[in-house]
Design a protein around this motif. Structure first.
Motif, short mmCIF file in Angstrom:
data_model
loop_
_atom_site.label_atom_id
_atom_site.label_comp_id
_atom_site.label_asym_id
_atom_site.label_seq_id
_atom_site.Cartn_x
_atom_site.Cartn_y
_atom_site.Cartn_z
N THR A 47 0.85 -1.20 0.00
CA THR A 47 0.00 0.00 0.00
C THR A 47 0.88 1.23 0.00
OG1 THR A 47 -1.68 -1.18 1.32
CG2 THR A 47 -1.83 1.22 1.23
N ASP A 48 0.67 2.12 -0.98
CA ASP A 48 1.45 3.35 -1.00
C ASP A 48 0.70 4.46 -0.26
OD1 ASP A 48 -0.41 4.59 -2.74
OD2 ASP A 48 0.72 4.05 -4.53
N PHE A 49 1.32 5.64 -0.22
CA PHE A 49 0.77 6.75 0.55
C PHE A 49 -0.64 7.12 0.12
CE2 PHE A 49 0.02 11.37 0.46
CZ PHE A 49 -0.06 11.63 1.81
N VAL A 50 -0.88 7.24 -1.18
CA VAL A 50 -2.20 7.66 -1.66
C VAL A 50 -3.25 6.61 -1.32
CG1 VAL A 50 -3.58 8.25 -3.69
CG2 VAL A 50 -1.24 9.10 -3.48
N ASP A 51 -2.94 5.35 -1.58
CA ASP A 51 -3.91 4.29 -1.30
C ASP A 51 -4.12 4.10 0.19
OD1 ASP A 51 -4.23 3.87 -4.01
OD2 ASP A 51 -2.73 2.27 -4.10
N GLY A 52 -3.17 4.53 1.01
CA GLY A 52 -3.29 4.39 2.45
C GLY A 52 -3.88 5.58 3.16
N LEU A 53 -4.42 6.55 2.41
CA LEU A 53 -5.05 7.73 3.02
C LEU A 53 -6.50 7.44 3.41
CD1 LEU A 53 -3.97 10.82 0.84
CD2 LEU A 53 -3.57 10.51 3.28
N VAL A 54 -6.89 7.86 4.59
CA VAL A 54 -8.29 7.81 5.02
C VAL A 54 -8.61 9.13 5.72
CG1 VAL A 54 -8.36 5.30 5.24
CG2 VAL A 54 -7.75 6.69 7.23
N THR A 55 -9.83 9.61 5.54
CA THR A 55 -10.27 10.85 6.18
C THR A 55 -11.01 10.54 7.47
OG1 THR A 55 -10.48 11.88 4.01
CG2 THR A 55 -11.51 13.02 5.85
N ILE A 56 -10.63 11.21 8.55
CA ILE A 56 -11.26 11.02 9.85
C ILE A 56 -12.34 12.06 10.11
CG2 ILE A 56 -10.85 10.86 12.34
CD1 ILE A 56 -9.60 8.62 10.68
N GLY A 57 -12.13 13.29 9.67
CA GLY A 57 -13.12 14.34 9.89
C GLY A 57 -12.84 15.55 9.02
N THR A 58 -13.85 16.39 8.89
CA THR A 58 -13.73 17.62 8.09
C THR A 58 -14.54 18.73 8.74
OG1 THR A 58 -15.65 17.15 6.68
CG2 THR A 58 -13.53 16.27 5.94
N ASN A 59 -14.23 19.97 8.36
CA ASN A 59 -15.11 21.09 8.69
C ASN A 59 -14.94 22.19 7.66
OD1 ASN A 59 -12.77 22.54 9.41
ND2 ASN A 59 -13.13 22.37 11.60
N GLY A 60 -15.85 23.16 7.69
CA GLY A 60 -15.79 24.26 6.75
C GLY A 60 -16.25 23.87 5.36
N ASP A 61 -15.61 24.45 4.36
CA ASP A 61 -15.97 24.20 2.97
C ASP A 61 -14.74 24.47 2.11
OD1 ASP A 61 -16.94 24.23 0.35
OD2 ASP A 61 -18.82 25.22 0.88
N ALA A 62 -14.20 23.42 1.51
CA ALA A 62 -12.98 23.57 0.72
C ALA A 62 -13.17 24.54 -0.44
CB ALA A 62 -12.52 22.21 0.20
N LYS A 63 -14.37 24.56 -1.03
CA LYS A 63 -14.59 25.42 -2.19
C LYS A 63 -14.57 26.90 -1.84
CE LYS A 63 -17.22 21.93 -4.75
NZ LYS A 63 -18.52 21.58 -5.37
N ALA A 74 -18.12 8.89 7.90
CA ALA A 74 -18.79 7.60 8.13
C ALA A 74 -17.75 6.52 8.42
CB ALA A 74 -19.64 7.23 6.92
N TYR A 75 -16.62 6.58 7.71
CA TYR A 75 -15.55 5.61 7.98
C TYR A 75 -15.11 5.68 9.44
CZ TYR A 75 -10.81 3.81 8.35
OH TYR A 75 -9.68 3.15 8.79
N ALA A 76 -14.88 6.90 9.95
CA ALA A 76 -14.41 7.06 11.32
C ALA A 76 -15.42 6.54 12.33
CB ALA A 76 -14.09 8.53 11.59
N MET A 77 -16.70 6.80 12.10
CA MET A 77 -17.72 6.37 13.04
C MET A 77 -17.95 4.86 13.01
SD MET A 77 -18.58 9.00 14.75
CE MET A 77 -20.10 8.45 15.55
N GLN A 78 -17.72 4.26 11.85
CA GLN A 78 -17.97 2.82 11.71
C GLN A 78 -16.71 1.98 11.85
OE1 GLN A 78 -19.79 2.84 7.84
NE2 GLN A 78 -21.51 4.13 8.51
N SER A 79 -15.57 2.63 12.00
CA SER A 79 -14.30 1.92 12.04
C SER A 79 -14.21 1.04 13.28
CB SER A 79 -13.15 2.93 12.05
OG SER A 79 -11.93 2.30 12.36
N PRO A 80 -13.63 -0.16 13.15
CA PRO A 80 -13.41 -1.01 14.34
C PRO A 80 -12.40 -0.39 15.30
CG PRO A 80 -12.36 -1.96 12.38
CD PRO A 80 -13.21 -0.83 11.90
N GLN A 81 -11.66 0.63 14.85
CA GLN A 81 -10.71 1.31 15.74
C GLN A 81 -11.40 2.30 16.68
OE1 GLN A 81 -9.58 0.59 12.35
NE2 GLN A 81 -8.76 -1.09 13.59
N ARG A 82 -12.65 2.62 16.42
CA ARG A 82 -13.36 3.54 17.31
C ARG A 82 -13.62 2.89 18.66
NH1 ARG A 82 -19.63 5.38 16.95
NH2 ARG A 82 -19.68 6.42 18.97
N GLN A 83 -13.27 3.61 19.72
CA GLN A 83 -13.50 3.12 21.08
C GLN A 83 -14.91 3.54 21.53
OE1 GLN A 83 -10.34 4.49 23.64
NE2 GLN A 83 -8.72 3.75 22.29
#
Length: 432
Positions: free
Chosen positions: A106-122, A405-414
Motif C-alpha cells: 500500500t502506498d501513501f495515496v492508497d493508504g489515506l483515510v479521512t477522519i473528519g472535516t469542517n468548513g468548505d474547501a470550495k 462515516a468511515y471514522a464512526m464505523q471503524s473497528p478502531q473507534r472506542q
C-alpha cells in the motif's frame, strides 16, 4: 537522499539552483532562460496579497506544469472533503485506536483515510483531517491537493519525499508542510512502514503565531524551519499525477518526471520543522495556562484571535505550578479539538490514548481528565515534575469537526470512551 542540505527561515525569500547560473539575474521572466528552461510562477496567495503576506515562487523547469494529459476521475472511497454530510455530526466525545499498518502493498495515496472535516474547501475555510498508513513507495505516482496545504505529523517511520522544490526527509518528532498545489511523491524505506496524521488546511496558509507579551523569543523561531534546495530529475518515464480538486480525485498522465525544477526563488515552498526546537513557555507560579501557549503554527480566520486551524503540541516540559491542578482542566470550549499522540503518554489520559491514536472533542462538548487522573492529580505532591518521552498534538478549529462515516464505523473507534469519566465521584460537602 543522504546528506540533505536545507535553507532556513520561515517564509523567507529563498533562492537555490541545482545548476550554476540557472537562476536569471535581475529579472524573473527573461525572454530566454539559461539551459533553455521554462520560467513558471507558483502563487499560493493572490497576486495582490499584501507584501508581508504574499507567497509566490518563480520556478525554472525543464517543461512547464501544463505539459500533461487531461484529468479523469480517480476512485478513492475513503478520502473526503468538507462539506461532508454522509452522516450527522454527533456531539459525543470520540476516540480511536491507531489505524492499522497495512499487510498488503500500500502506498501513501492508497493508504489515506479521512477522519473528519469542517468548513468548505470550495470557499477556502476549514480543514480536512486524514491519517496515512503505507508500506510501499509511490514509484511514478505523484500527488497534490488543490483544496489545501498539507501539514504532515509523522507518528511511525521515515518519509522520504520528492517535491517540485527539492527533497525532504521527515521522521516522527518533525512536521512537514506542503503548500496547496505542490506535487510530491512519498518513498518508504524497506521494512519501515509509515503512519501519521495530516491536516489539510483549506484556509489561510499557516503562519507563525504572534508572541505578544512574551516578546522577541520563545515558541517556534523562524530560523528553525527548513526548506529544500533545488534538485531535479530529467527523465522521460511515464508518471501519473493525482490531483485532489473540489473534494474529488483526478488522475492525469505525463510522459516525464514532474520533478524537473532546476532552480527556484521565492517564499512559497515545502518546509519542515523539528518540534524539539519549540521553546516552551509555561507558568512558574500557579494555575494551568490555556493550551494556546503551545501553538506552533496558526491559520488565522477573519475573526481576530480565533483560528481557522491552530497546530498545537504538548511536548516534554517541566511542570512547577504551586497549589494547582496540573493536568488540563475540565472545560467546554467554543473551539473544536482533534488530538493525536506521537509517543509516550498524554497527562490527561493515562489509559486508552496510545501512540497513533486520536480523539475528537467538538465545540461545547465537555471533556477533561479521566477519573483516575483527577484522583491522582488532586492528591499529588506538587514538587517540580518533568514530563519526559511524551509528544501529543492538537488540530484546533473554530468550526465543528464532522467525523466521516468511515471514522464512526471503524473497528478502531472506542465506543466505550465515555466510560473513562464514569468513576467521577461526588465530593461535595456543604458543611466544610
Amino acid at each position: 537522499m543522504k546528506n540533505l542540505k536545507y535553507m532556513t527561515g520561515f517564509n523567507n525569500e529563498h533562492e537555490t539552483e541545482a545548476l550554476e547560473n540557472a537562476l536569471p539575474k535581475g529579472q524573473f521572466s527573461p525572454q530566454k532562460v539559461n539551459y533553455k528552461l521554462y520560467a513558471e510562477q507558483f502563487s499560493s496567495t493572490a497576486f495582490t496579497a499584501p507584501r508581508h503576506a504574499n507567497r509566490r515562487t518563480w520556478t525554472y523547469r525543464i517543461r512547464p506544469s501544463i505539459a500533461m494529459g487531461d484529468f479523469a476521475p480517480y476512485a478513492h472511497a475513503l478520502i473526503k472533503t468538507a462539506p461532508d454530510s454522509d452522516i450527522p455530526c454527533p456531539p459525543n466525545v470520540l476516540r480511536w485506536n491507531p489505524i492499522p499498518l497495512p499487510e498488503k502493498s500500500t502506498d501513501f495515496v492508497d493508504g489515506l483515510v479521512t477522519i473528519g472535516t469542517n468548513g468548505d474547501a470550495k470557499t477556502q475555510i476549514g480543514m480536512g483531517i486524514h491519517c496515512y498508513a503505507a508500506n510501499a513507495s509511490m514509484g511514478n505516482k505523484v500527488f497534490y491537493s488543490s483544496d489545501g496545504e498539507m501539514l504532515f505529523v509523522p507518528q511511525e517511520g521515515k518519509l522520504n519525499v520528492k517535491t517540485e522544490f527539492g527533497l525532504l526527509s521527515v521522521v516522527p518528532g518533525e512536521i512537514m508542510v506542503i503548500p496547496r498545489g505542490v506535487r510530491f511523491s512519498v518513498d518508504v524505506s524497506k521494512d519501515e512502514p509509515i503512519r501519521g496524521y495530516i491536516c489539510e488546511n483549506y484556509g489561510h496558509p499557516f503562519v507563525l503565531p504572534e508572541r505578544g507579551p512574551v516578546g522577541a523569543n520563545g515558541y517556534s523561531n523562524q530560523r528553525d524551519f527548513l526548506y529544500p534546495v533545488a534538485w531535479f530529475e530529467d527523465n522521460d518515464m511515464a508518471h501519473t499525477v493525482i490531483n485532489k480538486f473540489c473534494g474529488n480525485l483526478y488522475a492525469a498522465e505525463m510522459d516525464h518526471s514532474p520533478f524537473d525544477v532546476v532552480a527556484w526563488v521565492g517564499n512559497s515552498a515545502p518546509y519542515k520543522y523539528d518540534l524539539a526546537n519549540f521553546n516552551v513557555m509555561n507558568t512558574v507560579s500557579f494555575d494551568h495556562p490555556d493550551p494556546s501557549i503551545f501553538t506552533v503554527l496558526t491559520s488565522p480566520s477573519e475573526l481576530d484571535g480565533t483560528a481557522n486551524v491552530d497546530f498545537v503540541i504538548f511536548p516534554p516540559r517541566w511542570m512547577v505550578a504551586e497549589n494547582t491542578f496540573r493536568p488540563p482542566y475540565y472545560h467546554r470550549n467554543v473551539m473544536s479539538e482533534f488530538m493525536g499522540l506521537i509517543e509516550g503518554t498524554y497527562d490527561a489520559k493515562e489509559h486508552g490514548f496510545v501512540p497513533g491514536g486520536m480523539s475528537l472533542h467538538n465545540c461545547m462538548t465537555p471533556h477533561g481528565p479521566e477519573a483516575e487522573v483527577f484522583e491522582k492529580a488532586s492528591n499529588a505532591d506538587l514538587a517540580p515534575q518533568q514530563y519526559k518521552d511524551t509528544l501529543a498534538f492538537m488540530f484546533e478549529s473554530r468550526y465543528a469537526i464532522a467525523p466521516t462515516a468511515y471514522a464512526m464505523q471503524s473497528p478502531q473507534r472506542q465506543k466505550d470512551y465515555i466510560n473513562c469519566w464514569s468513576g467521577l465521584k461526588k465530593y461535595f460537602d456543604g458543611n466544610l
